[in-house]
Motif scaffolding. Structure first.
Motif, mmCIF file in Angstrom:
data_model
loop_
_atom_site.group_PDB
_atom_site.id
_atom_site.type_symbol
_atom_site.label_atom_id
_atom_site.label_comp_id
_atom_site.label_asym_id
_atom_site.label_seq_id
_atom_site.Cartn_x
_atom_site.Cartn_y
_atom_site.Cartn_z
ATOM 1 N N ILE A 171 6.645 74.397 170.008
ATOM 2 C CA ILE A 171 8.081 74.301 170.253
ATOM 3 C C ILE A 171 8.673 73.285 169.294
ATOM 4 C CG2 ILE A 171 7.956 75.019 172.663
ATOM 5 C CD1 ILE A 171 8.341 71.987 173.370
ATOM 6 N N ALA A 172 9.957 73.452 169.020
ATOM 7 C CA ALA A 172 10.653 72.544 168.113
ATOM 8 C C ALA A 172 11.250 71.360 168.854
ATOM 9 C CB ALA A 172 11.756 73.295 167.365
ATOM 10 N N GLY A 173 11.503 71.524 170.150
ATOM 11 C CA GLY A 173 12.098 70.428 170.888
ATOM 12 C C GLY A 173 12.227 70.710 172.362
ATOM 13 N N VAL A 174 12.478 69.619 173.093
ATOM 14 C CA VAL A 174 12.723 69.676 174.533
ATOM 15 C C VAL A 174 14.133 69.166 174.765
ATOM 16 C CG1 VAL A 174 12.082 68.698 176.775
ATOM 17 C CG2 VAL A 174 10.303 69.353 175.151
ATOM 18 N N LEU A 175 14.896 69.896 175.556
ATOM 19 C CA LEU A 175 16.265 69.493 175.867
ATOM 20 C C LEU A 175 16.405 69.288 177.360
ATOM 21 C CD1 LEU A 175 17.311 72.358 173.692
ATOM 22 C CD2 LEU A 175 18.228 70.112 173.189
ATOM 23 N N PHE A 176 17.074 68.224 177.736
ATOM 24 C CA PHE A 176 17.409 68.014 179.132
ATOM 25 C C PHE A 176 18.825 68.531 179.328
ATOM 26 C CE2 PHE A 176 14.509 64.092 178.917
ATOM 27 C CZ PHE A 176 13.419 64.802 179.382
ATOM 28 N N THR A 177 18.972 69.627 180.062
ATOM 29 C CA THR A 177 20.291 70.178 180.308
ATOM 30 C C THR A 177 20.903 69.551 181.550
ATOM 31 O OG1 THR A 177 19.295 72.059 181.456
ATOM 32 C CG2 THR A 177 19.830 72.342 179.119
ATOM 33 N N GLU A 178 20.065 68.835 182.317
ATOM 34 C CA GLU A 178 20.516 68.039 183.449
ATOM 35 C C GLU A 178 19.491 66.940 183.617
ATOM 36 O OE1 GLU A 178 21.674 68.641 188.182
ATOM 37 O OE2 GLU A 178 20.857 70.322 187.038
ATOM 38 N N PHE A 179 19.961 65.712 183.821
ATOM 39 C CA PHE A 179 19.035 64.584 183.959
ATOM 40 C C PHE A 179 19.688 63.558 184.882
ATOM 41 C CE2 PHE A 179 15.220 62.688 182.326
ATOM 42 C CZ PHE A 179 15.404 61.313 182.480
ATOM 43 N N VAL A 180 19.169 63.451 186.112
ATOM 44 C CA VAL A 180 19.756 62.572 187.121
ATOM 45 C C VAL A 180 18.660 61.695 187.689
ATOM 46 C CG1 VAL A 180 21.002 62.452 189.312
ATOM 47 C CG2 VAL A 180 21.474 64.312 187.716
ATOM 48 N N VAL A 181 18.904 60.380 187.691
ATOM 49 C CA VAL A 181 18.011 59.435 188.347
ATOM 50 C C VAL A 181 18.774 58.894 189.558
ATOM 51 C CG1 VAL A 181 16.731 57.286 188.151
ATOM 52 C CG2 VAL A 181 16.879 58.831 186.189
ATOM 53 N N GLN A 182 18.244 59.130 190.756
ATOM 54 C CA GLN A 182 18.906 58.691 191.985
ATOM 55 C C GLN A 182 18.094 57.581 192.625
ATOM 56 O OE1 GLN A 182 19.387 61.730 194.941
ATOM 57 N NE2 GLN A 182 20.525 60.397 196.312
ATOM 58 N N LYS A 183 18.747 56.427 192.784
ATOM 59 C CA LYS A 183 18.074 55.279 193.390
ATOM 60 C C LYS A 183 18.410 55.196 194.862
ATOM 61 C CE LYS A 183 18.200 52.638 189.136
ATOM 62 N NZ LYS A 183 18.542 51.434 188.467
#
Length: 148
Positions: A136-148
């Motif tokens: 693969i050429a790359g990894v994309l985060f189309t959604e990225f949420v960190v919930q504390k």
């Protein structure tokens, strides 16, 4: 009287012309590789459903990561290889995301970029291990949420 070239000069000229030939050949190969790499083809493969996992350390307040991931491929033949090995690829990313303990780094752009690069390396390692001949050429985060 005819002028005859000196044998030493002729030999030097021939020797210099032979030495320059491989360099031209290498340049042609390099330009062909660039054309093959930059064929203009791009395919995005979504890894559905999104990943949801616990991150951080066990002694901290529970923190969760939700990441929707898409993979970028440069070849039409990459998609079938990814689909074939999708369970293993998802496993690798679940393990990678679960290993994240530095929440502050995870929420920074540098940390997310490093995570993307590590995900790409792990996915390409699986594709190589399975002898698919793909990457693969790359990894994309189309959604990225960190919930504390």
């Amino acid at each position: 009287m005819t002028h005859q070239p000196k044998p030493v000069l002729t030999m030097i000229f021939l020797l210099l012309s032979l030495v320059s030939l491989p360099a031209v050949s290498q340049d042609e190969e390099t330009s062909e590789e660039v054309v093959q790499e930059d064929s203009g083809f791009t395919d995005y493969i979504s890894m559905d459903p999104a990943f949801v996992t616990h991150v951080g350390t066990a002694d901290n307040k529970p923190t969760y990561l939700k990441a929707a991931v898409s993979l970028r491929a440069r070849s039409a033949s990459t998609r079938p290889a990814l689909e074939t090995h999708m369970p293993r690829l998802r496993h690798e990313l679940v393990m990678l995301f679960g290993e994240q303990t530095d929440i502050e780094r995870l929420t920074s752009m540098e940390g997310q970029q490093a995570l993307r690069e590590e995900a790409k390396q792990r996915i390409n390692a699986v594709l190589e291990e399975q002898q698919t001949g793909e990457s693969i050429a790359g990894v994309l985060f189309t959604e990225f949420v960190v919930q504390k």
